[in-house]
Design a protein around this motif. Structure first.
Motif, PDB file in Angstrom:
ATOM      1  N   PRO A   1       0.826  -1.209   0.000  1.00  0.00           N
ATOM      2  CA  PRO A   1       0.000   0.000   0.000  1.00  0.00           C
ATOM      3  C   PRO A   1       0.863   1.263   0.000  1.00  0.00           C
ATOM      4  N   LEU A   2       0.506   2.213  -0.866  1.00  0.00           N
ATOM      5  CA  LEU A   2       1.224   3.485  -0.955  1.00  0.00           C
ATOM      6  C   LEU A   2       0.217   4.619  -0.813  1.00  0.00           C
ATOM      7  N   LEU A   3       0.321   5.359   0.271  1.00  0.00           N
ATOM      8  CA  LEU A   3      -0.517   6.536   0.474  1.00  0.00           C
ATOM      9  C   LEU A   3       0.173   7.739  -0.155  1.00  0.00           C
ATOM     10  N   VAL A   4      -0.605   8.576  -0.823  1.00  0.00           N
ATOM     11  CA  VAL A   4      -0.054   9.737  -1.511  1.00  0.00           C
ATOM     12  C   VAL A   4      -0.766  10.992  -1.022  1.00  0.00           C
ATOM     13  N   ALA A   5       0.005  11.956  -0.535  1.00  0.00           N
ATOM     14  CA  ALA A   5      -0.575  13.230  -0.105  1.00  0.00           C
ATOM     15  C   ALA A   5      -1.047  13.980  -1.340  1.00  0.00           C
ATOM     16  N   ALA A   6      -2.355  14.162  -1.472  1.00  0.00           N
ATOM     17  CA  ALA A   6      -2.937  14.800  -2.666  1.00  0.00           C
ATOM     18  C   ALA A   6      -3.954  15.832  -2.213  1.00  0.00           C
ATOM     19  N   GLU A   7      -3.452  16.981  -1.810  1.00  0.00           N
ATOM     20  CA  GLU A   7      -4.324  17.997  -1.213  1.00  0.00           C
ATOM     21  C   GLU A   7      -5.206  18.702  -2.238  1.00  0.00           C
ATOM     22  N   ARG A   8      -4.825  18.702  -3.494  1.00  0.00           N
ATOM     23  CA  ARG A   8      -5.606  19.420  -4.512  1.00  0.00           C
ATOM     24  C   ARG A   8      -6.372  18.447  -5.405  1.00  0.00           C
ATOM     25  N   ARG A   9      -6.700  17.306  -4.874  1.00  0.00           N
ATOM     26  CA  ARG A   9      -7.421  16.268  -5.617  1.00  0.00           C
ATOM     27  C   ARG A   9      -8.396  15.601  -4.668  1.00  0.00           C
ATOM     28  N   GLU A  10      -9.492  15.124  -5.192  1.00  0.00           N
ATOM     29  CA  GLU A  10     -10.437  14.415  -4.337  1.00  0.00           C
ATOM     30  C   GLU A  10      -9.717  13.216  -3.725  1.00  0.00           C
ATOM     31  N   ALA A  11      -9.734  13.139  -2.412  1.00  0.00           N
ATOM     32  CA  ALA A  11      -8.977  12.101  -1.720  1.00  0.00           C
ATOM     33  C   ALA A  11      -9.653  11.784  -0.398  1.00  0.00           C
ATOM     34  N   GLN A  12      -9.307  10.613   0.153  1.00  0.00           N
ATOM     35  CA  GLN A  12      -9.858  10.200   1.435  1.00  0.00           C
ATOM     36  C   GLN A  12      -9.068  10.819   2.586  1.00  0.00           C
ATOM     37  N   PRO A  13      -9.718  11.143   3.685  1.00  0.00           N
ATOM     38  CA  PRO A  13      -8.961  11.548   4.875  1.00  0.00           C
ATOM     39  C   PRO A  13      -8.014  10.430   5.278  1.00  0.00           C
ATOM     40  N   ILE A  14      -6.801  10.782   5.637  1.00  0.00           N
ATOM     41  CA  ILE A  14      -5.793   9.760   5.914  1.00  0.00           C
ATOM     42  C   ILE A  14      -6.211   8.833   7.054  1.00  0.00           C
ATOM     43  N   HIS A  15      -6.948   9.340   8.026  1.00  0.00           N
ATOM     44  CA  HIS A  15      -7.327   8.486   9.158  1.00  0.00           C
ATOM     45  C   HIS A  15      -8.309   7.389   8.744  1.00  0.00           C
ATOM     46  N   ASP A  16      -9.091   7.626   7.692  1.00  0.00           N
ATOM     47  CA  ASP A  16      -9.976   6.569   7.196  1.00  0.00           C
ATOM     48  C   ASP A  16      -9.162   5.439   6.577  1.00  0.00           C
ATOM     49  N   ILE A  17      -8.074   5.787   5.907  1.00  0.00           N
ATOM     50  CA  ILE A  17      -7.229   4.770   5.274  1.00  0.00           C
ATOM     51  C   ILE A  17      -6.453   4.000   6.334  1.00  0.00           C
ATOM     52  N   LEU A  18      -6.049   4.687   7.391  1.00  0.00           N
ATOM     53  CA  LEU A  18      -5.223   4.041   8.421  1.00  0.00           C
ATOM     54  C   LEU A  18      -5.952   2.908   9.125  1.00  0.00           C
ATOM     55  N   GLU A  19      -7.272   2.923   9.111  1.00  0.00           N
ATOM     56  CA  GLU A  19      -8.033   1.871   9.786  1.00  0.00           C
ATOM     57  C   GLU A  19      -7.774   0.496   9.186  1.00  0.00           C
ATOM     58  N   ARG A  20      -7.372   0.452   7.914  1.00  0.00           N
ATOM     59  CA  ARG A  20      -7.151  -0.844   7.253  1.00  0.00           C
ATOM     60  C   ARG A  20      -5.715  -0.995   6.754  1.00  0.00           C
ATOM     61  N   LEU A  21      -4.835  -0.071   7.108  1.00  0.00           N
ATOM     62  CA  LEU A  21      -3.467  -0.100   6.604  1.00  0.00           C
ATOM     63  C   LEU A  21      -2.602  -1.085   7.375  1.00  0.00           C
ATOM     64  N   THR A  22      -1.792  -1.851   6.646  1.00  0.00           N
ATOM     65  CA  THR A  22      -0.833  -2.762   7.261  1.00  0.00           C
ATOM     66  C   THR A  22       0.543  -2.552   6.640  1.00  0.00           C
TER      67      THR A  22
ATOM     68  N   PHE B   1      -2.227  -0.074  -6.143  1.00  0.00           N
ATOM     69  CA  PHE B   1      -1.707  -0.056  -4.772  1.00  0.00           C
ATOM     70  C   PHE B   1      -1.732   1.332  -4.148  1.00  0.00           C
ATOM     71  N   VAL B   2      -2.156   2.342  -4.893  1.00  0.00           N
ATOM     72  CA  VAL B   2      -2.114   3.732  -4.425  1.00  0.00           C
ATOM     73  C   VAL B   2      -3.446   4.150  -3.827  1.00  0.00           C
ATOM     74  N   SER B   3      -3.378   4.857  -2.706  1.00  0.00           N
ATOM     75  CA  SER B   3      -4.547   5.520  -2.114  1.00  0.00           C
ATOM     76  C   SER B   3      -4.218   6.999  -1.980  1.00  0.00           C
ATOM     77  N   LEU B   4      -5.013   7.851  -2.629  1.00  0.00           N
ATOM     78  CA  LEU B   4      -4.828   9.293  -2.482  1.00  0.00           C
ATOM     79  C   LEU B   4      -5.400   9.715  -1.136  1.00  0.00           C
ATOM     80  N   ALA B   5      -4.621  10.493  -0.392  1.00  0.00           N
ATOM     81  CA  ALA B   5      -5.007  10.846   0.976  1.00  0.00           C
ATOM     82  C   ALA B   5      -4.909  12.349   1.188  1.00  0.00           C
ATOM     83  N   THR B   6      -5.800  12.861   2.014  1.00  0.00           N
ATOM     84  CA  THR B   6      -5.723  14.262   2.423  1.00  0.00           C
ATOM     85  C   THR B   6      -5.347  14.332   3.897  1.00  0.00           C
ATOM     86  N   LEU B   7      -4.523  15.315   4.238  1.00  0.00           N
ATOM     87  CA  LEU B   7      -4.066  15.484   5.616  1.00  0.00           C
ATOM     88  C   LEU B   7      -4.871  16.537   6.365  1.00  0.00           C
TER      89      LEU B   7
END
Length: 239
Positions: free
Chosen positions: A160-181, A207-213
């Motif tokens: 899994p690769l999280l990508v900081a994408a503040e100017r794109r529709e993305a999931q809040p990072i904490h939502d992704i962390l619930e299932r991240l290993t 394998f990429v998840s766009l994430a917002t911080l």
């Protein structure tokens, strides 16, 4: 007075004597003003951490003798930090903080809006070593040569690769962390952000998840620290 910690190549064991690197000898003698007989700590990821005594010191040469083992080696989650090559001061700071936050590999990447065309791997490795010595971790992160973003992605192993994408529709990072290993990675773009084509390419990778911080636009090095901190805490909580 705190006891200086020195990373040492193995094998480490009670009673053996090890030579200091020139940089370590200079730091111990000229910066910290220690003399033979001073207490030290020696460590690495394979053998753990040992009490040690400075036995010799002269200019850029020195030696230490190891005593009892104080900490056994321990596994750590594989956390890869990927960051677009930044200006020297920002890059140095990013590597230092990534080390403190537990990154096991630091990969500078070259993107279309990078302000730097390369990174000094030797200098960044030295910064990572110094940060590990001060933050009490046992391992050193591997610092890789800067590579084009597409080359890094093409060679990615599917973790899994999280990508900081503040100017794109993305999931809040904490939502992704619930299932991240682990193993996993976190990628931050350059000061000017990713170009649209780069984000499109990233979004297509399975394998990429766009994430917002959060709601604010962060500096690249700040985003790296914020994301790695959140990921590290989540991974550590599951250990």
């Amino acid at each position: 007075m705190s006891i200086p910690r020195l990373h040492a190549e193995g094998p480490l064991a009670p009673g053996i004597e090890l030579a200091l690197t020139p940089a370590q000898a200079h730091h111990i003698g000229h910066v910290l003003r220690r003399a033979p007989g001073a207490a030290l700590l020696a460590f690495n990821a394979t053998d753990g951490e040992f009490a040690a005594e400075l036995t010799a010191l002269r200019k850029d040469r020195g030696a230490m003798r190891l005593g009892e083992r104080l900490r056994a080696p321990a596994p750590e989650p594989e956390l890869r930090a990927l960051v677009a090559a930044l200006k020297r001061e920002a890059m140095d700071w990013a590597v230092e903080k990534a080390t403190e936050l537990g990154a096991t590999r630091i990969q500078p990447v070259l993107t279309r809006r990078c302000v730097a065309a390369h990174s000094n791997t030797e200098r960044l490795s030295a910064i990572a070593r110094a940060a590990a010595e001060q933050c009490e971790r046992l391992s050193l992160p591997a610092v890789a040569e800067a590579r084009p973003l597409h080359a890094v992605l093409d060679a990615w192993d599917g973790a899994p690769l999280l990508v900081a994408a503040e100017r794109r529709e993305a999931q809040p990072i904490h939502d992704i962390l619930e299932r991240l290993t682990a193993p996993c990675g976190f990628l931050v773009g350059p000061e000017g952000g990713f170009e649209r084509a780069e984000l499109d390419d990233l979004a297509r990778r399975p394998f990429v998840s766009l994430a917002t911080l959060g709601p604010r636009i962060l500096r690249a090095e700040t985003a790296l620290v914020a994301g790695l901190g959140a990921i590290s805490l989540a991974l550590d909580a599951r250990r």
